[in-house]
Design a protein around this motif. Structure first.
Motif, short mmCIF file in Angstrom:
data_model
loop_
_atom_site.label_atom_id
_atom_site.label_comp_id
_atom_site.label_asym_id
_atom_site.label_seq_id
_atom_site.Cartn_x
_atom_site.Cartn_y
_atom_site.Cartn_z
N ASP A 1 33.29 39.89 -39.63
CA ASP A 1 32.79 41.18 -39.08
C ASP A 1 33.94 41.51 -37.77
O ASP A 1 34.31 40.62 -37.07
CB ASP A 1 31.45 40.85 -38.33
CG ASP A 1 30.62 41.03 -39.41
OD1 ASP A 1 30.87 41.44 -40.47
OD2 ASP A 1 29.50 40.56 -39.04
N GLY A 2 34.29 42.74 -37.85
CA GLY A 2 35.07 43.26 -36.57
C GLY A 2 36.62 43.03 -36.92
O GLY A 2 37.09 43.50 -35.86
N LEU A 3 36.91 42.35 -37.89
CA LEU A 3 38.41 42.04 -38.22
C LEU A 3 38.83 42.90 -39.25
O LEU A 3 38.23 42.60 -40.51
CB LEU A 3 38.71 40.55 -38.10
CG LEU A 3 40.18 40.17 -38.42
CD1 LEU A 3 40.95 40.70 -37.05
CD2 LEU A 3 40.13 38.88 -38.52
N TRP A 4 39.94 43.58 -39.12
CA TRP A 4 40.25 44.43 -40.16
C TRP A 4 41.80 44.60 -40.53
O TRP A 4 42.62 44.02 -39.32
CB TRP A 4 39.91 45.90 -39.93
CG TRP A 4 38.70 46.40 -39.47
CD1 TRP A 4 38.02 46.27 -38.35
CD2 TRP A 4 37.67 46.42 -40.43
NE1 TRP A 4 36.58 46.50 -38.38
CE2 TRP A 4 36.32 46.78 -39.52
CE3 TRP A 4 37.64 47.25 -41.85
CZ2 TRP A 4 35.24 47.57 -40.28
CZ3 TRP A 4 36.45 47.61 -42.38
CH2 TRP A 4 35.53 47.79 -41.49
N LEU B 1 45.84 56.80 -44.59
CA LEU B 1 45.46 55.31 -44.10
C LEU B 1 44.71 55.51 -42.98
O LEU B 1 43.65 54.99 -42.96
CB LEU B 1 46.27 54.49 -44.32
CG LEU B 1 47.31 53.91 -45.61
CD1 LEU B 1 48.13 53.02 -45.44
CD2 LEU B 1 46.09 53.64 -46.45
N ALA B 2 45.02 56.16 -41.83
CA ALA B 2 44.23 56.26 -40.75
C ALA B 2 43.05 56.87 -40.80
O ALA B 2 41.81 56.40 -40.36
CB ALA B 2 45.03 57.19 -39.58
N ALA B 3 42.75 57.88 -41.55
CA ALA B 3 41.64 58.77 -41.90
C ALA B 3 40.45 57.75 -42.64
O ALA B 3 39.32 57.51 -42.24
CB ALA B 3 41.75 59.80 -42.62
N GLU B 4 41.15 56.91 -43.76
CA GLU B 4 40.33 55.99 -44.45
C GLU B 4 39.82 54.71 -43.67
O GLU B 4 38.68 54.36 -43.60
CB GLU B 4 41.15 55.67 -45.80
CG GLU B 4 41.41 56.74 -46.75
CD GLU B 4 40.04 57.08 -47.55
OE1 GLU B 4 38.88 56.11 -47.39
OE2 GLU B 4 40.08 58.07 -47.92
N MET B 5 40.78 54.27 -42.89
CA MET B 5 40.35 52.99 -42.19
C MET B 5 39.33 53.56 -41.02
O MET B 5 38.45 52.88 -40.75
CB MET B 5 41.69 52.57 -41.54
CG MET B 5 42.62 51.65 -42.56
SD MET B 5 41.69 50.33 -43.18
CE MET B 5 41.35 49.22 -42.01
N ALA B 6 39.55 54.67 -40.71
CA ALA B 6 38.60 55.01 -39.51
C ALA B 6 37.39 55.27 -39.93
O ALA B 6 36.31 54.79 -39.26
CB ALA B 6 39.00 56.44 -38.85
N ALA B 7 37.22 55.77 -41.32
CA ALA B 7 35.82 55.76 -42.01
C ALA B 7 35.16 54.46 -42.13
O ALA B 7 33.93 54.54 -41.86
CB ALA B 7 36.12 56.73 -43.09
N ARG B 8 36.05 53.48 -42.40
CA ARG B 8 35.34 52.31 -42.64
C ARG B 8 35.12 51.67 -41.45
O ARG B 8 33.94 51.08 -41.25
CB ARG B 8 36.46 51.39 -43.52
CG ARG B 8 36.61 51.74 -44.88
CD ARG B 8 37.79 51.06 -45.37
NE ARG B 8 37.74 51.06 -46.93
CZ ARG B 8 38.12 52.28 -47.69
NH1 ARG B 8 38.23 53.36 -46.90
NH2 ARG B 8 38.06 52.07 -48.90
N ILE B 9 35.70 51.54 -40.39
CA ILE B 9 35.47 51.15 -39.09
C ILE B 9 33.99 51.78 -38.29
O ILE B 9 33.21 51.21 -37.71
CB ILE B 9 36.54 51.23 -38.20
CG1 ILE B 9 37.65 50.27 -38.43
CG2 ILE B 9 36.00 50.79 -36.48
CD1 ILE B 9 38.95 50.53 -37.71
#
Length: 463
Positions: A332-335, A351-359
């Motif tokens: 958890d918490g590591l991406w 990728l910034a938008a996709e990763m932000a959504a996941r976080i």
């Protein structure tokens, strides 16, 4: 930087850690082509994962106008784009199996996506004036593929991040900190500790050493990231002229083909080489410089009278299976947000938008879940295809170096390569299929890393 900015715009507290001089980074040395279709190869179109990568590139292209506009509003930069469109040339230097088939694959992908392009007479391409023996046979113009001034982009991202409340820490991460099965922050080389609810490693070719915080059994299931070291030149042309567009060949010899990208004031970017290595590099080999300097005559025979203003060296992040590492890294918490090889700068808004959504726990594109870091090896080709690609691209590099051999030697060399590469492929693993770069360029460290990664998944994969 792109993810940090995206999160800061959402009002989150964000710190981006990294040395300001970016000593090993790929982006700082990139030609920064907004390359989508110009990067297409026949193997890319034959692979499910390759076609997904193309779809990601296509989506990213659509984001760049808005991304650039926002960055210009939030920084002191006046422009980020340096080229209007891309010209792809097919010239007499390459080999049919690579250059001709690559040129056809680019056209096939353009037609499939209904993307505008125009076949043009090579003699009508602005600025290009190759040596007579290197003249283009065909050319096409892709109006939707531009290029970015990479230094200006990095300055704009830094300024925009700070103006949106983000923090830039001029240091390196020495260790990721875990508390049980959760990441809690990082320790810097200075000894300072930064605490955070989420830690994202967008650390390129330096990623794997930071995964030492994970249990070995988990760490071995994530493909290690090695360095695709690339060399390019900033050249001031003799007459101070530049092409208005990118001019490039199809991809060659495990690299992105020969390309010229206009920058500013009569300076062009001439690139680029690719050598897959276990360690990041900061220097250029003489052979790499010779390849670029001899290749210059494919673009303009007057470049010999220009001046090399700077040698650029960067390290592309290449996972052992050749595909991105996007998502949760097993705790958890590591991406992880890396492993994009030659596509990271172009795909950064997406990728910034996709990763932000996941976080943030929001809806994200489930198709990209195949690139989750903890995964079985992605195999994009059969063993026969892998071996054939290794042989063809290695032979093709000889012609790109303008080798001169007796007519009966190339078949003998091809026979030797096929035998030697076949043995190397078997030694790496008798069942799994790595990307060709991983067993023909690679050193013992990479071969050992491949075996470790394959063994971690052999039982789960049914092999």
């Amino acid at each position: 930087m792109s993810l940090g900015l995206t999160l800061a715009r959402r009002g989150l507290r964000v710190a981006v850690v990294g040395r300001a001089d970016r000593p090993h980074a790929a982006s700082a040395a990139a030609g920064a082509m907004n390359g989508c279709f110009g990067e297409v190869t026949p193997h890319l179109l034959r692979s499910e994962h390759g076609r997904l990568k193309l779809a990601m590139d296509f989506r990213a292209t659509a984001l760049w106008d808005g991304w650039e506009e926002g960055l210009l509003q939030e920084s002191d930069e006046v422009a980020l784009r340096t080229a209007k469109g891309t010209v792809v040339i097919l010239n007499t230097v390459g080999v049919p199996e690579i250059d001709t088939e690559g040129f056809k694959a680019i056209r096939t992908a353009l037609d499939e996506y209904k993307e505008p392009y125009e076949d043009i007479d090579p003699a009508d391409v602005p600025w290009i004036h190759p040596a007579p023996t290197h003249r283009p046979l065909q050319a096409m113009f892709i109006p939707g593929e531009h290029a970015v001034d990479a230094p200006a982009l990095l300055r704009a991202l830094s300024a925009a991040l700070v103006r949106n409340g983000g923090t830039i820490v001029d240091d390196l991460v020495a260790e990721v900190l875990l508390d049980g099965d959760r990441a809690t922050g990082v320790r810097l080389t200075s000894g300072e500790v930064l605490s955070a609810g989420h830690v994202v490693l967008a650390t390129g070719a330096a990623t794997t050493k930071l995964l030492g915080c994970l249990p070995e059994e988990l760490r071995n299931k994530i493909p290690a990231v090695v360095a695709g070291r690339g060399v390019a030149l900033m050249v001031r042309t003799a007459a101070g002229t530049m092409p208005p567009s990118v001019i490039r060949t199809p991809n060659r010899a495990f690299a992105c083909g020969l390309h010229v990208v206009p920058r500013q004031d009569g300076v062009i970017y001439l690139g680029a080489t690719n050598e897959v290595e276990s360690q990041v590099g900061t220097t250029a080999a003489i052979g790499e410089l010779n390849l670029l300097l001899s290749g210059a005559s494919q673009m303009h025979d007057d470049l010999v009278n220009g001046w090399v203003e700077r040698i650029l060296v960067g390290n592309r992040p290449v996972p052992l299976d050749g595909f991105p590492l996007l998502g949760r890294a097993g705790v958890d918490g590591l991406w992880l947000m890396t492993g994009t090889y030659r596509d990271g700068l172009h795909q950064s808004p997406l990728l910034a938008a996709e990763m932000a959504a996941r976080i943030l726990g929001e809806q994200a594109d489930a198709e990209l879940d195949v690139f989750t870091p903890v995964r079985p090896p992605i195999e994009a080709m059969t063993r026969d295809e892998c071996l054939e690609m290794a042989v063809r691209h290695t032979l093709g590099s000889g012609y790109e170096h303008e080798w001169r051999l007796p007519d009966d030697w190339p078949p003998m060399i091809e026979k030797h390569f096929r035998s030697a590469f076949g043995r190397s492929l078997e030694q790496v693993d008798p069942e799994f299929v790595p990307p060709p770069e991983m067993f023909i360029f690679a050193d013992d460290y990479i071969h050992a890393a491949l075996r470790t990664y394959y063994e971690a998944h052999r039982g789960a994969s049914g092999r």
